[in-house]
Design an enzyme around this catalytic site. Sequence first.
Site, PDB file in Angstrom:
ATOM      1  N   LYS A   1      57.119 -32.159 -25.857  1.00  0.00           N
ATOM      2  CA  LYS A   1      55.919 -31.852 -26.640  1.00  0.00           C
ATOM      3  C   LYS A   1      56.031 -30.422 -27.160  1.00  0.00           C
ATOM      4  CE  LYS A   1      51.613 -30.950 -24.856  1.00  0.00           C
ATOM      5  NZ  LYS A   1      51.061 -29.803 -25.583  1.00  0.00           N
TER       6      LYS A   1
ATOM      7  N   ASP B   1      52.349 -31.591 -31.240  1.00  0.00           N
ATOM      8  CA  ASP B   1      50.943 -31.546 -30.814  1.00  0.00           C
ATOM      9  C   ASP B   1      50.213 -30.428 -31.567  1.00  0.00           C
ATOM     10  OD1 ASP B   1      48.584 -31.585 -29.312  1.00  0.00           O
ATOM     11  OD2 ASP B   1      49.472 -30.550 -27.601  1.00  0.00           O
TER      12      ASP B   1
ATOM     13  N   LYS C   1      47.250 -31.096 -33.389  1.00  0.00           N
ATOM     14  CA  LYS C   1      45.806 -31.438 -33.416  1.00  0.00           C
ATOM     15  C   LYS C   1      45.158 -31.117 -34.759  1.00  0.00           C
ATOM     16  CE  LYS C   1      45.152 -30.591 -28.438  1.00  0.00           C
ATOM     17  NZ  LYS C   1      46.389 -29.905 -28.057  1.00  0.00           N
TER      18      LYS C   1
ATOM     19  N   ASP D   1      40.861 -31.258 -40.549  1.00  0.00           N
ATOM     20  CA  ASP D   1      40.522 -30.608 -41.821  1.00  0.00           C
ATOM     21  C   ASP D   1      39.994 -31.695 -42.761  1.00  0.00           C
ATOM     22  OD1 ASP D   1      40.442 -28.773 -44.037  1.00  0.00           O
ATOM     23  OD2 ASP D   1      42.087 -27.659 -43.126  1.00  0.00           O
TER      24      ASP D   1
ATOM     25  N   THR E   1      39.773 -31.448 -22.932  1.00  0.00           N
ATOM     26  CA  THR E   1      39.392 -31.417 -21.505  1.00  0.00           C
ATOM     27  C   THR E   1      38.761 -30.072 -21.143  1.00  0.00           C
ATOM     28  OG1 THR E   1      41.729 -31.018 -21.095  1.00  0.00           O
ATOM     29  CG2 THR E   1      40.902 -33.176 -20.507  1.00  0.00           C
TER      30      THR E   1
ATOM     31  N   ARG F   1      53.852 -27.304 -16.635  1.00  0.00           N
ATOM     32  CA  ARG F   1      54.291 -26.296 -15.663  1.00  0.00           C
ATOM     33  C   ARG F   1      54.934 -26.855 -14.408  1.00  0.00           C
ATOM     34  NH1 ARG F   1      48.705 -23.285 -16.528  1.00  0.00           N
ATOM     35  NH2 ARG F   1      48.255 -25.425 -17.138  1.00  0.00           N
TER      36      ARG F   1
HETATM   37  O1  C5P Z   1      51.352 -27.125 -17.667  1.00  0.00           O
HETATM   38  P1  C5P Z   1      50.500 -28.355 -17.828  1.00  0.00           P
HETATM   39  O2  C5P Z   1      51.116 -29.591 -17.181  1.00  0.00           O
HETATM   40  O3  C5P Z   1      49.072 -28.126 -17.421  1.00  0.00           O
HETATM   41  O4  C5P Z   1      50.532 -28.620 -19.387  1.00  0.00           O
HETATM   42  C1  C5P Z   1      49.775 -29.615 -19.990  1.00  0.00           C
HETATM   43  C2  C5P Z   1      50.008 -29.611 -21.458  1.00  0.00           C
HETATM   44  O5  C5P Z   1      49.110 -30.559 -22.032  1.00  0.00           O
HETATM   45  C3  C5P Z   1      49.725 -28.291 -22.155  1.00  0.00           C
HETATM   46  O6  C5P Z   1      50.606 -28.206 -23.278  1.00  0.00           O
HETATM   47  C4  C5P Z   1      48.301 -28.433 -22.605  1.00  0.00           C
HETATM   48  O7  C5P Z   1      48.018 -27.676 -23.762  1.00  0.00           O
HETATM   49  C5  C5P Z   1      48.252 -29.912 -22.943  1.00  0.00           C
HETATM   50  N1  C5P Z   1      46.924 -30.521 -22.946  1.00  0.00           N
HETATM   51  C6  C5P Z   1      46.092 -30.500 -21.835  1.00  0.00           C
HETATM   52  N2  C5P Z   1      44.862 -31.103 -21.898  1.00  0.00           N
HETATM   53  C7  C5P Z   1      44.472 -31.716 -23.016  1.00  0.00           C
HETATM   54  C8  C5P Z   1      45.312 -31.757 -24.133  1.00  0.00           C
HETATM   55  C9  C5P Z   1      46.537 -31.144 -24.052  1.00  0.00           C
HETATM   56  O8  C5P Z   1      46.452 -29.965 -20.804  1.00  0.00           O
HETATM   57  N3  C5P Z   1      43.312 -32.332 -23.048  1.00  0.00           N
END
Ligand code: C5P
Length: 238
Positions: free
Chosen positions: A32, A59, A61, A64, A122, A214
């Site tokens: 992603k 990603d 998003k 517009d 979220t 992460r």
């Molecule tokens: O590091 P982590 O596993 O928390 O990363 C989750 C990824 O998913 C990040 O790139 C974050 O921006 C993305 N994301 C999220 N919640 C959402 C939409 C996207 O955590 N609702």
Amino acid sequence: MDQPFIVALDFQSRKEVEAFLRPFVNEPLFVKVGMELYYQEGPNIIAALKEQGHRIFLDLKLHDIPNTVKQAMKGLARLGVDLVNVHAAGGTNMMKAALEGLDAGTPSGMARPLCIAVTQLTSTSEEMLHHELWIERPMEEAVLHYASLAQESGLDGVVCSAREVPLIREQCGTAFITVTPGIRFADDETNDQVRVVTPKEAQKLGSSFIVIGRSITRAADPYAAYARLKREWNEEES
Ligand code: C5P
């Protein structure tokens, strides 16, 4: 798209991405690329990742007016990415325009990128939904409504919390894709994610794809962490 894991490349530079991907040279991933990386490195990073055999969820998003989203999507489809997204809050006409743009930009002989919608971020709390966005319905209803709008507009699925998957599947059917972030191994720190689930829990809830950042990118040994993810996903429950 048999690969159900999407690794979030939340890095600021190509150099960092290359260092992270080095151990995966023989293991093409589904990655992603979000705003953080794309706004620094631009379309070249997509070309480089594709050259290495990785599949890509871009990603960005989009949100517009319909014509702007259509033209932007035309350009993104030309990059040959596999999955893109928009905010469902942009409305039905915008979502339809996104698909038109993707169709127009997809090189002949290639499949159009899948297009999914963000229902509610979220990071949006119930309180914020009511008092800032002035949406009076409960969060769950708002999410389901936006998922239906996305489906009626012809989109392929939504980004959502794994906990919302059973209701979305009930309402939109099992072919409607659910892409779920907020994934952590059982012994991980949650960081800034509030409600997390393990890969196995996400599978049980019916997620089509899990987005994991992460827990892999910041692991001491990212390759081993990815191997653990695959192992846990494929483990039979006793
Ligand atoms: O590091 P982590 O596993 O928390 O990363 C989750 C990824 O998913 C990040 O790139 C974050 O921006 C993305 N994301 C999220 N919640 C959402 C939409 C996207 O955590 N609702």
